[in-house]
Structures are given as structure tokens and as C-alpha cells.
Design a protein around this motif. Structure first.
Motif, PDB file in Angstrom:
ATOM      1  N   THR A 153       0.831  -1.209   0.000  1.00  0.00           N
ATOM      2  CA  THR A 153       0.000   0.000   0.000  1.00  0.00           C
ATOM      3  C   THR A 153       0.864   1.257   0.000  1.00  0.00           C
ATOM      4  OG1 THR A 153      -1.842  -1.075   1.142  1.00  0.00           O
ATOM      5  CG2 THR A 153      -1.726   1.333   1.315  1.00  0.00           C
ATOM      6  N   MET A 154       0.491   2.188  -0.885  1.00  0.00           N
ATOM      7  CA  MET A 154       1.137   3.509  -0.921  1.00  0.00           C
ATOM      8  C   MET A 154       0.076   4.582  -0.770  1.00  0.00           C
ATOM      9  SD  MET A 154       3.551   2.737  -4.198  1.00  0.00           S
ATOM     10  CE  MET A 154       2.334   1.576  -4.822  1.00  0.00           C
ATOM     11  N   ASP A 155       0.248   5.443   0.232  1.00  0.00           N
ATOM     12  CA  ASP A 155      -0.663   6.572   0.469  1.00  0.00           C
ATOM     13  C   ASP A 155       0.218   7.810   0.488  1.00  0.00           C
ATOM     14  OD1 ASP A 155      -2.501   8.423   1.354  1.00  0.00           O
ATOM     15  OD2 ASP A 155      -3.152   7.274   3.116  1.00  0.00           O
ATOM     16  N   PHE A 156       0.010   8.677  -0.483  1.00  0.00           N
ATOM     17  CA  PHE A 156       0.941   9.802  -0.637  1.00  0.00           C
ATOM     18  C   PHE A 156       0.283  10.935  -1.412  1.00  0.00           C
ATOM     19  CE2 PHE A 156       2.196   9.119  -5.138  1.00  0.00           C
ATOM     20  CZ  PHE A 156       1.634   7.882  -5.351  1.00  0.00           C
ATOM     21  N   GLY A 157       0.981  12.058  -1.487  1.00  0.00           N
ATOM     22  CA  GLY A 157       0.446  13.194  -2.227  1.00  0.00           C
ATOM     23  C   GLY A 157       1.493  14.271  -2.382  1.00  0.00           C
ATOM     24  N   ALA A 158       1.159  15.252  -3.202  1.00  0.00           N
ATOM     25  CA  ALA A 158       2.064  16.358  -3.515  1.00  0.00           C
ATOM     26  C   ALA A 158       1.428  17.674  -3.070  1.00  0.00           C
ATOM     27  CB  ALA A 158       2.328  16.389  -5.020  1.00  0.00           C
ATOM     28  N   VAL A 159       2.277  18.676  -2.851  1.00  0.00           N
ATOM     29  CA  VAL A 159       1.790  20.023  -2.535  1.00  0.00           C
ATOM     30  C   VAL A 159       2.174  20.957  -3.680  1.00  0.00           C
ATOM     31  CG1 VAL A 159       1.827  21.935  -0.878  1.00  0.00           C
ATOM     32  CG2 VAL A 159       2.145  19.586  -0.072  1.00  0.00           C
ATOM     33  N   VAL A 160       1.197  21.713  -4.179  1.00  0.00           N
ATOM     34  CA  VAL A 160       1.439  22.730  -5.210  1.00  0.00           C
ATOM     35  C   VAL A 160       0.855  24.048  -4.716  1.00  0.00           C
ATOM     36  CG1 VAL A 160       0.837  23.481  -7.551  1.00  0.00           C
ATOM     37  CG2 VAL A 160       1.505  21.104  -7.152  1.00  0.00           C
ATOM     38  N   ASP A 161       1.714  25.056  -4.568  1.00  0.00           N
ATOM     39  CA  ASP A 161       1.279  26.363  -4.064  1.00  0.00           C
ATOM     40  C   ASP A 161       0.478  26.248  -2.773  1.00  0.00           C
ATOM     41  OD1 ASP A 161       2.503  27.812  -6.033  1.00  0.00           O
ATOM     42  OD2 ASP A 161       0.732  27.950  -7.316  1.00  0.00           O
ATOM     43  N   GLY A 162       0.890  25.332  -1.919  1.00  0.00           N
ATOM     44  CA  GLY A 162       0.224  25.172  -0.620  1.00  0.00           C
ATOM     45  C   GLY A 162      -0.923  24.185  -0.624  1.00  0.00           C
ATOM     46  N   TYR A 163      -1.374  23.767  -1.804  1.00  0.00           N
ATOM     47  CA  TYR A 163      -2.550  22.890  -1.900  1.00  0.00           C
ATOM     48  C   TYR A 163      -2.134  21.431  -2.069  1.00  0.00           C
ATOM     49  CZ  TYR A 163      -5.336  26.985  -1.710  1.00  0.00           C
ATOM     50  OH  TYR A 163      -5.911  28.138  -1.250  1.00  0.00           O
ATOM     51  N   HIS A 164      -2.850  20.554  -1.344  1.00  0.00           N
ATOM     52  CA  HIS A 164      -2.442  19.158  -1.233  1.00  0.00           C
ATOM     53  C   HIS A 164      -3.224  18.237  -2.165  1.00  0.00           C
ATOM     54  CE1 HIS A 164      -1.175  21.046   2.489  1.00  0.00           C
ATOM     55  NE2 HIS A 164      -0.391  20.012   2.735  1.00  0.00           N
ATOM     56  N   SER A 165      -2.589  17.121  -2.485  1.00  0.00           N
ATOM     57  CA  SER A 165      -3.331  15.998  -3.061  1.00  0.00           C
ATOM     58  C   SER A 165      -3.176  14.822  -2.108  1.00  0.00           C
ATOM     59  CB  SER A 165      -2.794  15.629  -4.441  1.00  0.00           C
ATOM     60  OG  SER A 165      -1.465  15.164  -4.338  1.00  0.00           O
ATOM     61  N   ASP A 166      -4.004  13.816  -2.293  1.00  0.00           N
ATOM     62  CA  ASP A 166      -4.010  12.667  -1.383  1.00  0.00           C
ATOM     63  C   ASP A 166      -4.540  11.465  -2.158  1.00  0.00           C
ATOM     64  OD1 ASP A 166      -4.021  11.029   0.825  1.00  0.00           O
ATOM     65  OD2 ASP A 166      -5.559  12.128   1.926  1.00  0.00           O
ATOM     66  N   MET A 167      -3.712  10.444  -2.281  1.00  0.00           N
ATOM     67  CA  MET A 167      -4.128   9.249  -3.020  1.00  0.00           C
ATOM     68  C   MET A 167      -3.591   7.998  -2.332  1.00  0.00           C
ATOM     69  SD  MET A 167      -3.388   8.112  -6.961  1.00  0.00           S
ATOM     70  CE  MET A 167      -1.678   7.601  -6.879  1.00  0.00           C
ATOM     71  N   THR A 168      -4.368   6.928  -2.365  1.00  0.00           N
ATOM     72  CA  THR A 168      -3.878   5.631  -1.907  1.00  0.00           C
ATOM     73  C   THR A 168      -4.128   4.580  -2.980  1.00  0.00           C
ATOM     74  OG1 THR A 168      -4.545   6.216   0.349  1.00  0.00           O
ATOM     75  CG2 THR A 168      -3.947   3.918  -0.048  1.00  0.00           C
ATOM     76  N   ARG A 169      -3.117   3.761  -3.188  1.00  0.00           N
ATOM     77  CA  ARG A 169      -3.290   2.579  -4.035  1.00  0.00           C
ATOM     78  C   ARG A 169      -2.651   1.390  -3.342  1.00  0.00           C
ATOM     79  NH1 ARG A 169      -6.546   5.229  -6.077  1.00  0.00           N
ATOM     80  NH2 ARG A 169      -6.889   5.694  -8.284  1.00  0.00           N
ATOM     81  N   THR A 170      -3.335   0.254  -3.419  1.00  0.00           N
ATOM     82  CA  THR A 170      -2.759  -1.009  -2.963  1.00  0.00           C
ATOM     83  C   THR A 170      -2.545  -1.872  -4.199  1.00  0.00           C
ATOM     84  OG1 THR A 170      -3.869  -0.887  -0.813  1.00  0.00           O
ATOM     85  CG2 THR A 170      -3.139  -3.066  -1.547  1.00  0.00           C
ATOM     86  N   VAL A 171      -1.346  -2.416  -4.335  1.00  0.00           N
ATOM     87  CA  VAL A 171      -1.062  -3.341  -5.436  1.00  0.00           C
ATOM     88  C   VAL A 171      -0.635  -4.665  -4.812  1.00  0.00           C
ATOM     89  CG1 VAL A 171      -0.373  -1.480  -7.011  1.00  0.00           C
ATOM     90  CG2 VAL A 171       1.371  -2.623  -5.609  1.00  0.00           C
ATOM     91  N   CYS A 172      -0.432  -5.677  -5.669  1.00  0.00           N
ATOM     92  CA  CYS A 172       0.033  -6.964  -5.140  1.00  0.00           C
ATOM     93  C   CYS A 172       1.395  -7.294  -5.739  1.00  0.00           C
ATOM     94  CB  CYS A 172      -0.995  -8.056  -5.457  1.00  0.00           C
ATOM     95  SG  CYS A 172      -0.632  -9.587  -4.599  1.00  0.00           S
TER      96      CYS A 172
END
Ligand SMILES: [Mn+2]
Length: 354
Positions: free
Chosen positions: A211-230
């Protein structure tokens, strides 16, 4: 910026204040569009002041002049702030009680010697509805996040560690336009995937869920995504669990796409699907709002009853976690629109076996 200041001023009467003193880093960024963790702002009925120390004064003067009186505070706050408050005829001063320590409050009280009024969630409420400009930044942050996911899929193997993956994701996002990571990257393998917020370590990836749960910040604004692979092949039990989470996620998205707007109901749509065979294994809420902070309101939760409106940006992230065994979470970030939604997240969701 001017518009946000105006909206805040319109709330003075109902709050019972004639000025608001903003001290949180997030509010500083929201009302000035630049980041100074030690800066503060004073919005009065007719004027606006930005207090920026020496390290920031050059950029603040350049960017804020015209909207704010930019002041470099020197000496005691009781003197420089006190003088402005007296000149502006401020009797009751709103302050950010939600983000202020008790110690900071005591010091403020001593420094201004005025009636202090808690403004509570006033600014959080303003931030719940994103403007087109804010939406564009979040969309860009998610594009970078999707790119990082595609990139990492070509690297995942049992020869690298959880920390390698976290570092690579963060490095890639930074190289591709992110100013920062959204939060501590979650990159966890095998039995650790049962921990919704497990911490990556220097152990190599094992066969099984990852599982990877991560995100980026652009001009102070966040993203948030999770994906689980096998990593390797998934057995039937794993496929069933994964597809249950996917089904719950797609149904919740469908609810929102079709105009469903109740926060509790959205959660219930996903939860009902999971609870059929996995009751007790989905211990967190379906989602949260995102913006200048990675966790904002409104939440999609059994404990939060509200109506979503256009401009809200929320995550949809059901999961199933079997203690000591494994887990799966799938998370997208979507904009609530007049009709339906716009899903910012483009990364694939069908089970990927590596
Ligand atoms: Mn999230």
C-alpha cells in the motif's frame, strides 16, 4: 486576497468583533498566498496589516503592498500591535482559538488588553469551498501524484525497501513540480498493510499486498491518493478483499456522481458493502476534505452529518484491514460540482499484480 478579506469583514458583526488577528500559518497563506510560519495579519474594518519579520519582509512588501500595510515588527508586540489597535479604535478582537496554544493566548491577552473573541471555525468554513484557482492547484498536485504512481510501478520489486519506495515517490514528485510531499508517505508491505497508517521501514518488499498513500503540494494545496497493489500473484481471498474495497469505492463515487450530497450517506454506501463480509474491519471514515491542509472539513463520516456543496474537494477512501494479516485501501480525491463530481485521480484501480 481582497475578496477573502471582504468576506471575512462581512462576518465581523455576527462574530461581535471589530477586527480579527490571524496567527495561524494556514490563514497567513490563505489570506496572502505566501508562506510565513511566523507571520501574522490584522484585518480591521477599513485596513489590513501584514506583520512580516526581516526574513520575509522583502517578498512580503513586493507581493502584498496595496492590499496590506506591510509592517516589520520591532520590539514588544504590546507596543507595535497595541498602537495600531488603538489607532483603529478596536475594542473587541477576534482571534484564532482553534490553532492557538494556551500559552500564546495568555501572551496575546497580556499584550493587547482588549476583549478577545474566539472566531472558531469561521475561516475553516470559508476554506471549505474552493475557488477555480484553488481547484487548479489541487488538480496539478494530483497530476504529479498520478505520474509518481505510474513511475513507481516500473520500480517495485522484492529487491527494494519500503523506505526506497517512499523516497523515490517523494523525489519524483519534487522533481516534477511539487514543493513538498503532502504528509509522511505511507509505503508498507505485506502484513503491515493491515495498519491504515503504518510507517515505512528499511525492510524489503515482500510478496503480497503493498500500500502507498501519498500526495504532492502545489502552491500550498495538497493531493491525497492511496493505491494497494500486489507483489506477486493474489490468491482468491486477497482478490475478494481487494474487489470488495474497490466495489465500495466505486459505489460511493457513483453516489456522489449521481448528485448524492449527504456526508453520512456517502459513508454508509461504502460501509454497507464492506460490512456484508468484513464487518469490523473498516475502522475509519470514508473520507475527508483536502485543501491548504490535508485534513479539512467536511468529512465523509458516520459521525458527521452535512450536505456537500459545489467547491468541496473530498477523498473517497474505503479500506479493509485484517489485523496481523493484510489490508487494502483505495483513495481518490474528487471535486463536488453542480452536477456530479470531477475525479482528479486518474491512476488505475483494478488490482495490479507485479
Ligand atoms: Mn486521505
Amino acid at each position: 486576497m481582497e475578496k477573502r478579506i471582504e468576506i471575512l469583514r462581512e462576518k465581523f458583526d455576527s462574530l461581535g468583533v471589530d477586527a480579527i488577528y490571524l496567527t495561524s500559518r494556514t490563514s497567513h497563506r490563505y489570506f496572502t498566498a505566501f508562506d510565513n510560519e511566523d507571520g501574522s495579519l490584522l484585518i480591521t474594518k477599513k485596513s489590513a496589516y501584514a506583520f512580516e519579520d526581516f526574513r520575509y519582509i522583502e517578498v512580503a512588501t513586493k507581493n502584498l503592498n496595496g492590499t496590506y500595510n506591510v509592517v516589520e515588527p520591532r520590539g514588544k508586540r504590546s507596543a507595535w500591535l497595541g498602537e495600531i489597535l488603538a489607532n483603529e479604535g478596536v475594542n473587541s478582537l477576534g482571534f484564532e482559538d482553534l490553532s492557538m496554544s494556551v500559552n500564546a493566548y495568555e501572551r496575546l491577552k497580556a499584550d493587547v488588553n482588549l476583549e478577545l473573541v474566539k472566531i472558531g471555525t469561521t475561516i475553516n468554513k470559508m476554506r471549505e469551498i474552493k475557488t477555480d484557482d484553488e481547484v487548479a492547484k489541487m488538480e496539478k498536485a494530483q497530476i504529479i501524484t498520478d505520474m509518481a504512481f505510474e513511475h513507481i510501478l516500473g520500480i517495485l520489486s522484492t529487491d527494494i525497501t519500503e523506505n526506497d519506495v517512499a523516497a523515490e515517490l517523494e523525489y519524483f514528485m519534487r522533481k516534477n513540480g511539487a514543493e513538498d510531499k503532502s504528509f509522511e508517505t505511507i509505503s508498507i508491505s505485506a502484513e503491515k498493510t493491515s495498519l491504515p497508517h503504518g510507517v515505512p521501514s528499511n525492510t524489503k518488499l515482500k510478496k503480497g499486498f503493498f500500500t502507498m498513500d501519498f500526495g504532492a503540494v502545489v502552491d500550498g494545496y495538497h493531493s491525497d491518493m492511496t493505491r494497494t497493489v500486489c507483489i506477486g500473484k493474489a490468491d482468491d481471498e486477497m482478490k475478494k478483499l481487494y474487489n470488495t474495497v474497490l466495489d465500495a469505492q466505486l459505489r460511493a463515487l457513483e453516489y456522489l456522481s449521481n448528485g448524492g450530497r449527504n456526508t453520512k450517506e456517502a459513508d454508509k454506501v461504502a460501509r454497507d458493502i464492506i460490512y456484508k463480509d468484513y464487518k469490523g474491519y473498516f475502522g475509519h471514515s470514508l473520507g475527508h476534505s483536502v485543501g491548504l491542509e490535508v485534513h479539512e472539513m467536511p468529512a465523509l463520516s458516520p459521525n458527521y452529518d452535512a450536505v456537500l456543496v459545489p467547491g468541496n474537494v473530498v477523498t473517497v477512501e474505503p479500506g479493509i484491514y485484517i489485523p496481523s494479516k493484510y489490508g487494502t485501501r483505495i483513495e481518490d480525491m474528487v471535486l463536488i460540482c453542480e452536477n456530479g463530481i470531477k475525479n482528479f485521480t486518474k491512476s488505475p484501480k483494478k488490482l495490479i499484480e507485479i
